[in-house]
Write a protein that holds these residues in place. Structure first.
Motif, PDB file in Angstrom:
ATOM      1  N   ILE A  82     -13.274 -10.687   5.594  1.00 49.60           N
ATOM      2  CA  ILE A  82     -12.519 -11.594   4.638  1.00 49.60           C
ATOM      3  C   ILE A  82     -12.453 -10.953   3.127  1.00 49.60           C
ATOM      4  O   ILE A  82     -11.179 -10.716   2.453  1.00 49.60           O
ATOM      5  N   GLY A  83     -13.377 -10.419   2.719  1.00 49.26           N
ATOM      6  CA  GLY A  83     -13.331  -9.851   1.379  1.00 49.26           C
ATOM      7  C   GLY A  83     -12.387  -8.523   1.271  1.00 49.26           C
ATOM      8  O   GLY A  83     -11.668  -8.164   0.193  1.00 49.26           O
ATOM      9  N   THR A  84     -12.436  -7.677   2.375  1.00 51.84           N
ATOM     10  CA  THR A  84     -11.632  -6.564   2.479  1.00 51.84           C
ATOM     11  C   THR A  84     -10.159  -6.876   2.446  1.00 51.84           C
ATOM     12  O   THR A  84      -9.417  -6.191   1.638  1.00 51.84           O
ATOM     13  N   LEU A  85      -9.968  -7.866   3.390  1.00 50.11           N
ATOM     14  CA  LEU A  85      -8.490  -8.266   3.514  1.00 50.11           C
ATOM     15  C   LEU A  85      -8.043  -8.886   2.226  1.00 50.11           C
ATOM     16  O   LEU A  85      -6.898  -8.769   1.680  1.00 50.11           O
ATOM     17  N   ALA A  86      -8.821  -9.609   1.556  1.00 48.53           N
ATOM     18  CA  ALA A  86      -8.323 -10.157   0.339  1.00 48.53           C
ATOM     19  C   ALA A  86      -8.101  -9.200  -0.625  1.00 48.53           C
ATOM     20  O   ALA A  86      -7.047  -9.228  -1.316  1.00 48.53           O
ATOM     21  N   SER A  87      -9.099  -8.308  -0.936  1.00 45.33           N
ATOM     22  CA  SER A  87      -8.864  -7.367  -1.811  1.00 45.33           C
ATOM     23  C   SER A  87      -7.790  -6.408  -1.633  1.00 45.33           C
ATOM     24  O   SER A  87      -6.797  -5.920  -2.646  1.00 45.33           O
ATOM     25  N   PHE A  88      -7.483  -5.793  -0.491  1.00 45.05           N
ATOM     26  CA  PHE A  88      -6.322  -5.172  -0.065  1.00 45.05           C
ATOM     27  C   PHE A  88      -5.142  -5.940  -0.249  1.00 45.05           C
ATOM     28  O   PHE A  88      -4.040  -5.297  -0.791  1.00 45.05           O
ATOM     29  N   GLY A  89      -4.781  -7.118   0.104  1.00 44.53           N
ATOM     30  CA  GLY A  89      -3.688  -7.872   0.002  1.00 44.53           C
ATOM     31  C   GLY A  89      -3.391  -8.222  -1.128  1.00 44.53           C
ATOM     32  O   GLY A  89      -2.103  -8.161  -1.456  1.00 44.53           O
ATOM     33  N   TRP A  90      -4.372  -8.443  -2.179  1.00 43.66           N
ATOM     34  CA  TRP A  90      -4.221  -8.569  -3.873  1.00 43.66           C
ATOM     35  C   TRP A  90      -3.660  -7.398  -4.210  1.00 43.66           C
ATOM     36  O   TRP A  90      -2.483  -7.489  -4.927  1.00 43.66           O
ATOM     37  N   ALA A  91      -3.989  -6.227  -4.120  1.00 47.10           N
ATOM     38  CA  ALA A  91      -3.599  -5.077  -4.531  1.00 47.10           C
ATOM     39  C   ALA A  91      -2.352  -4.692  -4.188  1.00 47.10           C
ATOM     40  O   ALA A  91      -1.330  -4.352  -4.792  1.00 47.10           O
ATOM     41  N   ILE A  92      -1.929  -4.801  -2.773  1.00 52.59           N
ATOM     42  CA  ILE A  92      -0.569  -4.765  -2.379  1.00 52.59           C
ATOM     43  C   ILE A  92       0.472  -5.605  -2.741  1.00 52.59           C
ATOM     44  O   ILE A  92       1.807  -5.228  -3.308  1.00 52.59           O
ATOM     45  N   ALA A  93       0.179  -6.975  -2.860  1.00 53.13           N
ATOM     46  CA  ALA A  93       1.169  -7.957  -3.611  1.00 53.13           C
ATOM     47  C   ALA A  93       1.239  -7.523  -5.068  1.00 53.13           C
ATOM     48  O   ALA A  93       2.438  -7.469  -5.236  1.00 53.13           O
ATOM     49  N   VAL A  94       0.415  -7.024  -5.860  1.00 56.02           N
ATOM     50  CA  VAL A  94       0.620  -7.076  -6.990  1.00 56.02           C
ATOM     51  C   VAL A  94       1.601  -5.642  -7.234  1.00 56.02           C
ATOM     52  O   VAL A  94       2.282  -5.527  -8.239  1.00 56.02           O
ATOM     53  N   THR A  95       1.037  -4.698  -6.302  1.00 54.97           N
ATOM     54  CA  THR A  95       1.724  -3.504  -6.762  1.00 54.97           C
ATOM     55  C   THR A  95       3.336  -3.648  -6.361  1.00 54.97           C
ATOM     56  O   THR A  95       4.178  -3.078  -7.026  1.00 54.97           O
ATOM     57  N   PHE A  96       3.687  -4.478  -5.276  1.00 55.33           N
ATOM     58  CA  PHE A  96       5.100  -4.819  -4.905  1.00 55.33           C
ATOM     59  C   PHE A  96       5.777  -5.397  -6.164  1.00 55.33           C
ATOM     60  O   PHE A  96       6.906  -5.202  -6.666  1.00 55.33           O
ATOM     61  N   ALA A  97       4.907  -6.330  -6.765  1.00 53.26           N
ATOM     62  CA  ALA A  97       5.582  -7.189  -7.889  1.00 53.26           C
ATOM     63  C   ALA A  97       5.632  -6.075  -8.975  1.00 53.26           C
ATOM     64  O   ALA A  97       6.942  -6.152  -9.879  1.00 53.26           O
ATOM     65  N   ALA A  98       4.748  -5.204  -9.387  1.00 53.71           N
ATOM     66  CA  ALA A  98       4.845  -4.332 -10.443  1.00 53.71           C
ATOM     67  C   ALA A  98       6.061  -3.533 -10.370  1.00 53.71           C
ATOM     68  O   ALA A  98       6.953  -3.013 -11.102  1.00 53.71           O
ATOM     69  N   GLN A  99       6.393  -2.905  -9.114  1.00 53.43           N
ATOM     70  CA  GLN A  99       7.252  -1.962  -8.661  1.00 53.43           C
ATOM     71  C   GLN A  99       8.710  -2.914  -8.795  1.00 53.43           C
ATOM     72  O   GLN A  99       9.634  -2.010  -9.341  1.00 53.43           O
ATOM     73  N   ALA A 100       8.849  -3.980  -8.445  1.00 58.52           N
ATOM     74  CA  ALA A 100      10.025  -4.790  -8.518  1.00 58.52           C
ATOM     75  C   ALA A 100      10.349  -4.742 -10.221  1.00 58.52           C
ATOM     76  O   ALA A 100      11.464  -4.778 -10.412  1.00 58.52           O
ATOM     77  N   LEU A 101       9.249  -5.083 -10.871  1.00 52.40           N
ATOM     78  CA  LEU A 101       9.582  -5.247 -12.399  1.00 52.40           C
ATOM     79  C   LEU A 101      10.005  -3.829 -12.949  1.00 52.40           C
ATOM     80  O   LEU A 101      11.019  -4.013 -13.828  1.00 52.40           O
ATOM     81  N   ALA A 102       9.071  -2.716 -12.628  1.00 53.47           N
ATOM     82  CA  ALA A 102       9.540  -1.404 -13.413  1.00 53.47           C
ATOM     83  C   ALA A 102      11.100  -1.252 -12.712  1.00 53.47           C
ATOM     84  O   ALA A 102      12.003  -0.431 -13.744  1.00 53.47           O
ATOM     85  N   ALA A 103      11.396  -1.466 -11.684  1.00 55.06           N
ATOM     86  CA  ALA A 103      12.712  -1.220 -11.049  1.00 55.06           C
ATOM     87  C   ALA A 103      14.030  -1.673 -12.108  1.00 55.06           C
ATOM     88  O   ALA A 103      15.196  -1.210 -11.736  1.00 55.06           O
ATOM     89  N   ARG A 104      13.711  -2.820 -12.662  1.00 54.25           N
ATOM     90  CA  ARG A 104      14.587  -3.559 -13.311  1.00 54.25           C
ATOM     91  C   ARG A 104      14.615  -2.641 -14.818  1.00 54.25           C
ATOM     92  O   ARG A 104      15.548  -3.474 -15.783  1.00 54.25           O
ATOM     93  N   LEU A 105      13.598  -2.215 -15.310  1.00 54.29           N
ATOM     94  CA  LEU A 105      13.617  -1.634 -16.438  1.00 54.29           C
ATOM     95  C   LEU A 105      14.253  -0.317 -16.649  1.00 54.29           C
ATOM     96  O   LEU A 105      14.304   0.457 -15.916  1.00 54.29           O
TER      97      LEU A 105
END
Length: 241
Positions: free
Chosen positions: A218-241
């Motif tokens: 549970i801890g591993t999946l939560a940690s990996f899932g959080w990092a992947i979701a945040v990275t996608f969001a950061a990439q989407a933001l950076a792509a608009r700049l």
């Protein structure tokens, strides 16, 4: 507008997840006025430093944002329970305040003292904020999720077993940071190697206990899932700049 939001987000990430010590966070949670004011002051200093407003109206807007941050933190301190839901709601309110200011004053960055000289600053700071939120904020989110789930003999949070003090937390920072970097580098497939490596390292802990095994999964999946979701969001933001 998006450039202004990126700078506001960077100031927020630095203030909440890099320049806030555990001791300050604990005093804030107790509702101590000094800690709340000091934290808001750090945010105001970061906002002024990153956006360098050249107009009094912009400076007042940043002051209002810092006061809104103070009010949100003070409201959180009054809550009887402060689990993962409280953390996520708190961060959502902060992000909403950033988005509202960027919407009301879209020219904050264009009017900044730094804008003519640092055209790439919004994009770079957006990625830096994403890294902090993935690695550091993820530590808080995972620890709060795991509270109450630890089987007998394992402390709640990211740490387990009798290893190094805060070793589990350090592993969490590293794995989420590596996921962020690998995804930015276009190598998401390499994340599988991280999962395999962590599984091997944890094998001795989980092989004799189903409860420990489920806890680590549970801890591993939560940690990996959080990092992947945040990275996608950061990439989407950076792509608009």
């Amino acid at each position: 507008m998006i450039e202004s939001f990126a700078l506001l987000l960077a100031a927020h990430a630095l203030g909440d997840f890099l320049l806030q010590s555990d001791a300050m966070a604990a005093r804030k949670a107790e509702g101590r006025p000094g800690a709340l004011l000091a934290h808001a002051g750090i945010h105001l200093a970061l906002l002024l430093a990153l956006l360098a407003p050249t107009e009094p109206r912009a400076a007042l807007a940043l002051l209002a944002l810092a006061l809104a941050h103070l009010a949100i933190d003070a409201g959180k301190a009054l809550l009887p329970r402060r689990g993962l839901t409280a953390f996520l709601v708190d961060q959502a309110l902060h992000l909403a305040s950033l988005a509202l200011l960027a919407q009301l004053m879209p020219g904050l960055w264009e009017a900044s003292l730094w804008a003519p000289y640092l055209a790439e600053a919004p994009r770079l700071l957006a990625l830096g904020a994403g890294f902090l939120i993935a690695a550091r904020a993820g530590s808080f989110a995972v620890a709060l999720l795991m509270e109450g789930l630890a089987p007998g003999g394992l402390p709640a949070g990211e740490e387990s077993g009798s290893g190094l003090p805060r070793g589990g937390a350090a592993i969490g920072y590293l794995e989420r940071g590596l996921i962020f970097v690998l995804m930015l580098a276009g190598q998401p497939g390499s994340i599988g190697f991280l999962i395999a490596a962590k599984s091997i390292l944890r094998f001795g802990t989980v092989s004799e206990s189903r409860a420990a095994s489920e806890y680590v999964i549970i801890g591993t999946l939560a940690s990996f899932g959080w990092a992947i979701a945040v990275t996608f969001a950061a990439q989407a933001l950076a792509a608009r700049l």
